[in-house]
Design a protein around this motif. Structure first.
Motif, PDB file in Angstrom:
ATOM      1  N   LEU A   1      -3.667   1.816  -2.064  1.00 17.15           N
ATOM      2  CA  LEU A   1      -2.130   0.857  -2.817  1.00 17.15           C
ATOM      3  C   LEU A   1      -2.359   0.815  -3.934  1.00 17.15           C
ATOM      4  CD1 LEU A   1      -1.595  -1.667   0.391  1.00 17.15           C
ATOM      5  CD2 LEU A   1      -0.562   0.807   0.168  1.00 17.15           C
TER       6      LEU A   1
ATOM      7  N   ARG B   1       5.668   0.751   8.030  1.00 20.07           N
ATOM      8  CA  ARG B   1       4.234   1.019   8.434  1.00 20.07           C
ATOM      9  C   ARG B   1       4.525   0.054   9.602  1.00 20.07           C
ATOM     10  NH1 ARG B   1      -0.872   2.653   9.367  1.00 20.07           N
ATOM     11  NH2 ARG B   1      -2.419   0.932   9.962  1.00 20.07           N
TER      12      ARG B   1
ATOM     13  N   LEU C   1      -3.917  -6.928   2.872  1.00 17.20           N
ATOM     14  CA  LEU C   1      -3.844  -5.352   2.305  1.00 17.20           C
ATOM     15  C   LEU C   1      -5.493  -5.757   1.544  1.00 17.20           C
ATOM     16  CD1 LEU C   1       0.101  -4.307   2.630  1.00 17.20           C
ATOM     17  CD2 LEU C   1      -1.490  -3.592   4.115  1.00 17.20           C
TER      18      LEU C   1
ATOM     19  N   LEU D   1       5.052   0.594   2.884  1.00 18.70           N
ATOM     20  CA  LEU D   1       4.020   0.416   1.971  1.00 18.70           C
ATOM     21  C   LEU D   1       4.098   1.793   0.624  1.00 18.70           C
ATOM     22  CD1 LEU D   1       1.702   0.400   4.413  1.00 18.70           C
ATOM     23  CD2 LEU D   1       1.984  -1.774   3.174  1.00 18.70           C
TER      24      LEU D   1
ATOM     25  N   GLY E   1       4.012  -2.102  -1.741  1.00 14.55           N
ATOM     26  CA  GLY E   1       5.338  -2.973  -0.439  1.00 14.55           C
ATOM     27  C   GLY E   1       6.726  -3.701  -0.178  1.00 14.55           C
TER      28      GLY E   1
END
Length: 184
Positions: A164, A55, A155, A44, A124
């Motif tokens: 993110l 992750r 996500l 990530l 990611g």
């Protein structure tokens, strides 16, 4: 990724009863199996630190990998957004070799693709290592891209999705990001 498995994940997402770590682990396991690879890693992007953080990973030797954006193949995929399919020794020199040295694992081939959020930002990188038979091909590239899209959807639906976003001033914090969707 088998369509029935993806349907199962979608059903779990609708029910909002999903442990994020378990879903991501299963997706990396699925990618590794589907692509006939030895190992898989989901990195990530920590925008505040300009680095990638593993992750989910098949790393029995170490607990976490951190790469600067642009470092190694995964770092370059995160920085450029381009997929990488590396199977020759000269291109393998581009990888973050320190982890092969640290773990004693020998990377012979790798396939990595960007995971993008709904806004198109790279959040990611999904990477698999060492295809067991032959080299990663065009079909494998299609499969890993589809898996990356599925991971992106998970996500985006998680509380981790907000961390993110590009321009985030805070480093990634996984402490309270265990559940996908709304949860008490």
């Amino acid at each position: 990724m088998t369509e029935s498995w993806l349907d199962e994940v979608r059903e779990q997402l609708r029910d909002r009863k999903v442990d994020l770590d378990l879903v991501l682990q299963r997706m990396v396991d699925e990618a590794t199996g589907e692509l006939d690879a030895d190992r898989g890693t989901l990195y990530l992007v920590d925008h505040a630190r300009a680095e990638l953080v593993s992750r989910v990973a098949h790393l029995p030797e170490i607990s976490e990998i951190r790469l600067k954006l642009g470092e190694g193949v995964a770092g370059r995929v995160a920085a450029s957004g381009d997929r990488a399919n590396v199977s020759d020794d000269s291109s393998l020199e581009l990888r973050a070799n320190r982890f092969d040295v640290l773990t004693g694992y020998r990377t012979r081939s790798l396939l990595a693709t960007a995971v993008r959020n709904e806004e198109g930002t790279v959040v990611g990188v999904l990477q698999v290592l060492n295809k067991r038979q032959g080299v990663f091909d065009d079909l494998d590239e299609d499969v890993i891209d589809a898996l990356a899209t599925g991971i992106s959807e998970v996500l985006d639906d998680s509380s981790l999705g907000s961390q993110l976003r590009a321009g985030s001033a805070h480093s990634l914090s996984f402490r309270f990001n265990g559940i996908v969707g709304d949860s008490p």
